[in-house]
Write an enzyme that holds these catalytic residues in place. Structure first.
Site, PDB file in Angstrom:
ATOM      1  N   GLY A  11       0.361  -0.961  -0.294  1.00 36.47           N
ATOM      2  CA  GLY A  11      -0.175   0.630   0.062  1.00 36.47           C
ATOM      3  C   GLY A  11       0.959   1.298  -0.166  1.00 36.47           C
ATOM      4  O   GLY A  11       1.912   1.215   0.126  1.00 36.47           O
ATOM      5  N   LYS A  12       0.135   2.637  -0.642  1.00 34.54           N
ATOM      6  CA  LYS A  12       1.101   3.675  -0.574  1.00 34.54           C
ATOM      7  C   LYS A  12      -0.068   4.849  -0.504  1.00 34.54           C
ATOM      8  O   LYS A  12      -0.917   4.971  -1.467  1.00 34.54           O
ATOM      9  CB  LYS A  12       2.097   3.496  -1.477  1.00 34.54           C
ATOM     10  CG  LYS A  12       2.929   4.948  -1.850  1.00 34.54           C
ATOM     11  CD  LYS A  12       3.744   4.929  -2.967  1.00 34.54           C
ATOM     12  CE  LYS A  12       4.435   6.218  -2.974  1.00 34.54           C
ATOM     13  NZ  LYS A  12       5.288   6.127  -4.130  1.00 34.54           N
ATOM     14  N   GLY A  13      -0.199   5.656   0.650  1.00 33.73           N
ATOM     15  CA  GLY A  13      -0.731   7.169   0.759  1.00 33.73           C
ATOM     16  C   GLY A  13       0.286   7.948   0.253  1.00 33.73           C
ATOM     17  O   GLY A  13       1.176   8.366  -0.195  1.00 33.73           O
ATOM     18  N   SER A  14      -0.604   9.188   1.026  1.00 36.96           N
ATOM     19  CA  SER A  14       0.188  10.418   0.935  1.00 36.96           C
ATOM     20  C   SER A  14       1.068  10.849   1.710  1.00 36.96           C
ATOM     21  O   SER A  14       1.566  12.158   1.565  1.00 36.96           O
ATOM     22  CB  SER A  14      -1.117  11.632   0.598  1.00 36.96           C
ATOM     23  OG  SER A  14      -2.265  11.566  -0.112  1.00 36.96           O
ATOM     24  N   PHE A  15       1.302  10.110   2.615  1.00 35.34           N
ATOM     25  CA  PHE A  15       2.204  10.527   3.866  1.00 35.34           C
ATOM     26  C   PHE A  15       2.765   9.203   4.052  1.00 35.34           C
ATOM     27  O   PHE A  15       3.798   9.079   4.928  1.00 35.34           O
ATOM     28  CB  PHE A  15       1.447  11.127   5.373  1.00 35.34           C
ATOM     29  CG  PHE A  15       0.383  12.417   4.615  1.00 35.34           C
ATOM     30  CD1 PHE A  15       0.985  12.934   4.873  1.00 35.34           C
ATOM     31  CD2 PHE A  15      -0.431  12.150   4.355  1.00 35.34           C
ATOM     32  CE1 PHE A  15       0.385  14.739   5.501  1.00 35.34           C
ATOM     33  CE2 PHE A  15      -1.323  13.196   4.380  1.00 35.34           C
ATOM     34  CZ  PHE A  15      -0.496  14.049   4.861  1.00 35.34           C
ATOM     35  N   ALA A  18       2.881   1.415   3.298  1.00 39.08           N
ATOM     36  CA  ALA A  18       2.850   0.054   3.817  1.00 39.08           C
ATOM     37  C   ALA A  18       2.946  -1.286   3.625  1.00 39.08           C
ATOM     38  O   ALA A  18       3.499  -1.448   2.108  1.00 39.08           O
ATOM     39  CB  ALA A  18       1.443   0.165   4.227  1.00 39.08           C
ATOM     40  N   LYS A  33       3.911  -0.386   8.993  1.00 38.23           N
ATOM     41  CA  LYS A  33       3.280   0.891   8.080  1.00 38.23           C
ATOM     42  C   LYS A  33       4.683   2.256   8.455  1.00 38.23           C
ATOM     43  O   LYS A  33       5.013   3.268   9.757  1.00 38.23           O
ATOM     44  CB  LYS A  33       2.082   1.547   9.275  1.00 38.23           C
ATOM     45  CG  LYS A  33       1.393   2.960   8.493  1.00 38.23           C
ATOM     46  CD  LYS A  33      -0.227   2.994   9.300  1.00 38.23           C
ATOM     47  CE  LYS A  33      -0.728   3.998   8.829  1.00 38.23           C
ATOM     48  NZ  LYS A  33      -1.661   4.812   9.668  1.00 38.23           N
ATOM     49  N   ASP A 129     -12.996   8.181  11.664  1.00 36.44           N
ATOM     50  CA  ASP A 129     -12.125   7.431  10.616  1.00 36.44           C
ATOM     51  C   ASP A 129     -12.621   6.218  10.058  1.00 36.44           C
ATOM     52  O   ASP A 129     -12.308   5.659   8.975  1.00 36.44           O
ATOM     53  CB  ASP A 129     -10.992   7.865   9.711  1.00 36.44           C
ATOM     54  CG  ASP A 129     -10.698   7.537   8.332  1.00 36.44           C
ATOM     55  OD1 ASP A 129     -11.970   8.103   7.320  1.00 36.44           O
ATOM     56  OD2 ASP A 129      -9.661   7.929   7.888  1.00 36.44           O
TER      57      ASP A 129
END
Length: 568
Positions: A11-15, A18, A33, A129
């Site tokens: 996984g990959k996000g803005s910040f 994973a 993470k 959330d």
């Protein structure tokens, strides 16, 4: 990090990202993470450290397992959590391919999620959330609630008020600028259960304004008829517009429909722990007593039902199976017509629970007069009465939270976009958003809460996905609200309604694209990468949202709020 072997990125996000890792000695899979700290604001860095501290103190069988955490070279916050082989609920819904889950499986998942939320709310923690992509499944199809990047710890005189979270899961009181508590998580859970039942989102629209309108009116399609009436009513009760009428996690766990599944979960937990359940006397001594609820008595939600001797640290919260069977079932029928009175504490007084509202239900009025509701507390920026409601008693809510008391709770996510930094128009004056109106009664110096009338479901008709039909106003609607505020709101909303975007017009497309580029450049200059990510996300491969909608939405942002780029 030397104890783990990195296998792949999952996984990959803005910040951050994973990573799937394997412990070198245990030979067990975990998720690492990594949250990037470089080039982030101070609030974002504090939020990352808070998530690391918070998840290390949480212990619950239905929350992701915490393994380890550290700060790597001052550039990354690293959190190691348990790996869920079943993926997340959003993936499970896609894999279902239109085949509904059985009611038995949905009830099992609902009980496990409610136990996780009950644990958090009893510890004065809001998740903020709850959504399908944050609900994970083990290989045995058991629930694990994760992602605490937006979580907030409530203190004795605190309520959450920041607009954070995922828009389609936001509750009406959050959008209406009303401080919110644990009932906001119940609303989000209701959206998840609706999506797991109907295999489609509860609230969906072409643009943000349409989404807000649907949430404010609580417009949802009926659930599939194959599910029982009791189950459908249970899901619908979590999506009640008024948070006072929304049940708490404890109320839902005591429902007759869920009791068999609660017993199964407790039995499974007892075998897993290789120990039997404690006796009734041990349970009473190990967990604070709860107040009995009877008709005509005060009803409170969340942690306020515990005794004053309760220690509020997360480490002191006992397993959920020690306190689930103490009260009779609570009627969740939508036909409940009991009078609801909202106690409004003084600004400096102690709030009685993590939820914003503490209703008092009474089947019979007091002799000599009728009960009058008090004013609902609003944000500090809105006018409120400094005088507490008559008869308000001292709260049972304890201020100290043990270890967690030392943690700050910035309203910023380390892995979700900052929705509160994106300025979008809220529901217009004509559309009657969920905002209480304070009126003065003759012969009384106290304000009273009078909820606005529910607008008809068909009062706004969509001509096409870019133009909305303005609603008609009545003189009675205008007489109940401030004329100055209404005029300014109508002017702003009317201007945006009159605009019509024609995808075949090259001139309009060029102007909209120019506006998108200018808006993106300003976000880039201000280093506001989270909003920039949200703005440009629809242009990625395989996205559902059409590009014309994204361009037009960015143009609306620019025209409706030209001075909204200042830092908070």
């Amino acid at each position: 990090m030397e104890h783990y072997e990195v296998l792949e990125q999952i996984g990959k996000g803005s910040f951050g990202s994973a990573l799937l890792v394997r412990h070198k000695h245990e030979k067990k899979l975990y998720v690492l993470k990594k949250i990037r700290l470089a080039r982030q604001t101070g609030r974002t860095r504090r939020s990352a450290h808070q998530e690391m501290e918070l998840i290390s103190k949480i212990r619950n069988p239905f929350i992701v397992e915490y393994k380890d955490s550290w700060v790597e070279k001052g550039c990354y916050v690293c959190i190691v959590i348990g790996y869920c082989k079943g993926g997340d609920m959003a993936e499970a819904i896609k894999k279902a391919n239109g085949v509904e889950f059985s009611e038995e499986k949905l009830c099992k998942w609902l009980v496990q999620l409610l136990m996780a939320l009950e644990y958090l709310h009893a510890s004065h923690i809001l998740h903020r959330d709850v959504k399908c992509s944050n609900i994970f499944l083990t290989k045995d199809q058991d629930i694990r609630l994760g992602d605490f990047g937006l979580a907030k710890i409530l203190t004795s005189d605190d309520l959450a008020s920041s607009v954070v979270g995922t828009p389609s899961y936001m509750c009406p009181e959050l959008l209406a600028d009303i401080p919110y508590g644990s009932k906001s998580d119940i609303w989000s859970l209701g959206c998840c259960m609706y999506e797991m039942t109907a295999l489609k989102p509860a609230f969906k629209a072409f643009d943000m304004q349409g989404l807000i309108n649907r949430i404010n009116r609580s417009i949802v399609a009926p659930l599939p008829a194959q599910y029982s009436t009791a189950f459908r009513s249970l899901v619908k009760s979590m999506l009640r517009k008024n948070p006072e009428l929304r049940p708490s996690a404890s109320d839902l766990l005591r429902q007759p429909l869920l009791q068999p599944y609660v017993q199964k979960v407790l039995l499974k937990l007892s075998f897993r722990e290789h120990d039997t359940l404690p006796s009734e006397s041990e349970r009473r001594s190990s967990y604070p007593q709860q107040r009995k609820r009877t008709s005509g008595k005060s009803v409170s939600f969340g942690p306020s039902r515990f005794g004053v001797d309760q220690e509020d640290s997360v480490s002191s919260v006992k397993p959920v199976h020690t306190y689930l069977h103490r009260h009779r079932p609570v009627d969740l029928s939508a036909n409940d017509t009991s009078r609801v009175v909202v106690r409004r504490p003084a600004v400096s007084s102690v709030v009685s629970n993590s939820s914003k509202y503490v209703p008092v239900r009474s089947n019979q009025p007091k002799s000599g007069g009728l009960l009058k509701p008090a004013v609902v507390t609003r944000r500090a920026s809105l006018p409120i009465s400094q005088k507490p409601a008559k008869g308000t008693k001292d709260s049972l809510y304890h201020p100290n939270i043990g270890i967690l008391h030392q943690l700050n709770s910035p309203d910023v996510s380390v892995n979700s976009p900052r929705i509160d930094r994106i300025k979008f128009p809220l529901a217009s004056y004509e559309e009657m958003p969920f905002i209480p109106v304070v009126r003065k009664k003759k012969g009384s110096s106290r304000g009273s809460y009078s909820p606005p009338p529910e607008p008809p479901l068909d009062c706004s008709i969509t001509k096409d996905k870019f133009t909305l039909e303005p609603e008609r106003e009545t003189k009675s609607d205008l007489s109940d609200q401030n004329a100055t505020a209404g005029a300014s709101s109508r002017a702003s909303s009317g201007a945006s309604r009159r605009q019509r975007f024609d995808p075949s017009s090259y001139r309009q497309r060029a102007e909209a694209l120019e506006g998108l580029l200018e808006f993106s450049a300003r976000l880039l200059i201000d280093e506001r990468y989270d909003e920039l990510n949200v703005l440009l996300k629809p242009f990625g491969p395989g996205k559902v949202s059409p590009r014309e909608t994204a361009i037009w939405l960015s143009k609306s942002f620019k025209e409706s709020s030209p001075s909204n780029l200042e830092e908070d």
